[in-house]
Design a protein around this motif. Sequence first.
Motif, PDB file in Angstrom:
ATOM      1  N   MET A  37       0.695  -1.243  -0.039  1.00 39.20           N
ATOM      2  CA  MET A  37      -0.012  -0.061  -0.068  1.00 39.20           C
ATOM      3  C   MET A  37       0.814   1.161   0.105  1.00 39.20           C
ATOM      4  O   MET A  37       0.445   2.459  -0.626  1.00 39.20           O
ATOM      5  CB  MET A  37      -0.883   0.036   1.047  1.00 39.20           C
ATOM      6  CG  MET A  37      -0.471   0.036   2.508  1.00 39.20           C
ATOM      7  SD  MET A  37      -1.563  -0.167   3.922  1.00 39.20           S
ATOM      8  CE  MET A  37      -0.346   0.187   5.164  1.00 39.20           C
ATOM      9  N   SER A  83       1.119   4.564  -6.947  1.00 41.16           N
ATOM     10  CA  SER A  83      -0.385   5.197  -7.228  1.00 41.16           C
ATOM     11  C   SER A  83      -1.423   4.267  -6.997  1.00 41.16           C
ATOM     12  O   SER A  83      -1.075   2.822  -6.884  1.00 41.16           O
ATOM     13  CB  SER A  83      -0.550   5.669  -8.704  1.00 41.16           C
ATOM     14  OG  SER A  83      -0.304   4.766  -9.686  1.00 41.16           O
ATOM     15  N   GLU A  84      -2.617   4.759  -6.608  1.00 42.06           N
ATOM     16  CA  GLU A  84      -3.724   3.602  -6.189  1.00 42.06           C
ATOM     17  C   GLU A  84      -3.915   2.741  -7.414  1.00 42.06           C
ATOM     18  O   GLU A  84      -4.559   1.658  -7.200  1.00 42.06           O
ATOM     19  CB  GLU A  84      -5.005   4.468  -5.844  1.00 42.06           C
ATOM     20  CG  GLU A  84      -4.804   5.217  -4.482  1.00 42.06           C
ATOM     21  CD  GLU A  84      -5.954   5.885  -4.010  1.00 42.06           C
ATOM     22  OE1 GLU A  84      -6.995   5.467  -4.587  1.00 42.06           O
ATOM     23  OE2 GLU A  84      -5.730   6.815  -3.359  1.00 42.06           O
ATOM     24  N   TYR A  91      -0.841   5.445   3.969  1.00 34.71           N
ATOM     25  CA  TYR A  91      -1.726   4.971   4.074  1.00 34.71           C
ATOM     26  C   TYR A  91      -1.548   4.251   5.575  1.00 34.71           C
ATOM     27  O   TYR A  91      -0.275   3.829   5.772  1.00 34.71           O
ATOM     28  CB  TYR A  91      -2.516   3.947   3.233  1.00 34.71           C
ATOM     29  CG  TYR A  91      -2.599   4.480   1.936  1.00 34.71           C
ATOM     30  CD1 TYR A  91      -4.008   5.389   1.815  1.00 34.71           C
ATOM     31  CD2 TYR A  91      -1.932   4.310   0.836  1.00 34.71           C
ATOM     32  CE1 TYR A  91      -4.116   5.963   0.692  1.00 34.71           C
ATOM     33  CE2 TYR A  91      -2.133   5.000  -0.428  1.00 34.71           C
ATOM     34  CZ  TYR A  91      -3.509   5.952  -0.491  1.00 34.71           C
ATOM     35  OH  TYR A  91      -3.680   6.408  -1.882  1.00 34.71           O
ATOM     36  N   LEU A 151      -6.479   2.307   2.393  1.00 30.46           N
ATOM     37  CA  LEU A 151      -6.662   2.228   0.995  1.00 30.46           C
ATOM     38  C   LEU A 151      -7.507   1.084   0.759  1.00 30.46           C
ATOM     39  O   LEU A 151      -7.467   0.002   1.398  1.00 30.46           O
ATOM     40  CB  LEU A 151      -5.207   2.029   0.457  1.00 30.46           C
ATOM     41  CG  LEU A 151      -4.929   1.558  -1.024  1.00 30.46           C
ATOM     42  CD1 LEU A 151      -5.326   2.953  -1.913  1.00 30.46           C
ATOM     43  CD2 LEU A 151      -3.637   1.207  -1.399  1.00 30.46           C
ATOM     44  N   PRO A 158      -5.633  -3.522  -2.675  1.00 27.88           N
ATOM     45  CA  PRO A 158      -4.957  -3.046  -4.095  1.00 27.88           C
ATOM     46  C   PRO A 158      -5.248  -4.677  -4.828  1.00 27.88           C
ATOM     47  O   PRO A 158      -5.327  -4.643  -6.064  1.00 27.88           O
ATOM     48  CB  PRO A 158      -3.517  -3.156  -3.687  1.00 27.88           C
ATOM     49  CG  PRO A 158      -3.361  -2.359  -2.340  1.00 27.88           C
ATOM     50  CD  PRO A 158      -4.636  -2.937  -1.655  1.00 27.88           C
ATOM     51  N   THR A 182      -7.883  -4.690  -7.221  1.00 26.80           N
ATOM     52  CA  THR A 182      -7.902  -3.573  -8.400  1.00 26.80           C
ATOM     53  C   THR A 182      -7.362  -4.550  -9.520  1.00 26.80           C
ATOM     54  O   THR A 182      -7.343  -3.791 -10.541  1.00 26.80           O
ATOM     55  CB  THR A 182      -7.216  -2.406  -8.069  1.00 26.80           C
ATOM     56  OG1 THR A 182      -5.637  -2.761  -8.006  1.00 26.80           O
ATOM     57  CG2 THR A 182      -7.602  -1.976  -7.021  1.00 26.80           C
TER      58      THR A 182
END
Length: 423
Positions: A208, A213-214, A306, A376, A379, A382
Amino acid sequence: MTGKSGKKVRYWLASGALALTAVLSACGGGGSDASGSGGDVTINFLHWRGEDVKALDTIIDKFETANPTIKVEMQTLPSDQYQSTAQAKLSDGSVGDVFASFPGAQFDALAKAGVFTDLSGSSFLDSFNADLIAAGQQDGKQLAVPYQLVYNDPIYNVKLFEKYGLTPPADWEGFLALCQTLKDNGIIPIAFAGADIGPGQFMNTMVMNNEPSEDIFEKVEAGEAKLTDEWWVKTLTQIKELNDKGYFQPDALGTKDAAAGALFVQEKAGMLASGSYQLAQNAAQNPELEQALLAPITVSAGEAKYEGVHTSTFMLAVNSKSKHPEEAKKFLEYLSQPDVAGEYANATGQNVTVDGVSYDSPELKVAEDWTSKKTLFQPRFTIKNGDNQKAVTNSIQAVLGGSAPEEAAQEAQAVIDQNLSKS
């Protein structure tokens, strides 16, 4: 499926397709086609949380009392099997009038297959925290409603930490020092289920603050970034460091979820690499256990963006192939009521995305405390392609097995590249 009294028997499937077939055969077919006497409609609710069956049975009984012409038949599968077989089972509408989906790869695959009914504009959506149900949206449509709010942060034993004067650290050096203190005192620092859920859970807090970047995994899947870049190699290097220093239990790669959980519940390990969803289960096995959450900070305190990771999951949806869509929506609407969602939360130990819910257990309050922290979205979820997601978690297993981080990253990137060449 009914007994002599006419009362429907609900069942929990925990052993795969043969068991599912046998039960459905015994019932005379899938839930969507079944109907009771007097014009009753039977809908089928398919999900993976077998541990919630008792609580959901009580809720379903109340729903059926309030809606006497609708019967709800419930089926569950183990989570790993659910991820691999749900799409096939849902495709003809014979099961899963109402069903659950994981976010990420499974949600994306089911959306592409057209399995979801568009729930946009449904009045019951107003019951939810709008930010927390965004994971169920695609192309401006609300295809599913995430029901659970999970923090994918490791759990720690509060009393053990107090005994050795430990507090959640603010940087990577502090986390390593904490692990060493536990090890020096004969405590396994981190119980890690390397054979199944561990890599997929632990990667989230480990990456995280390393990721640039996210949307970095979206960029990887688009060919705009690579797993061989510094951020993922660093993450693998740090996981390998924990393993090489003996901060996981011996044979972490061969340890399954139940065994890792047992080490923590028996207070042989100071931390468990899972998430808030396991707090209630741990407490049930050891009522004396005092638990809290922490996330490894893999950078300096000043670089940390985060404090932890959250996921809105157990995404409830209506099957587009359902023969009883209105009844299915009515059941989903019932689950969305704050009092019902609260009953579910407190009975199962799972925080929910519905607003206005009061939590009454220590475990739920532990997770509720994290709502004010900077977290966040997970991940791993995503990553939209299931093969890519598996390649990422496999790279973690590879370093646990002795591979160099650079080599493991290259092998994972090769899978990404192959999938990119097909698109």
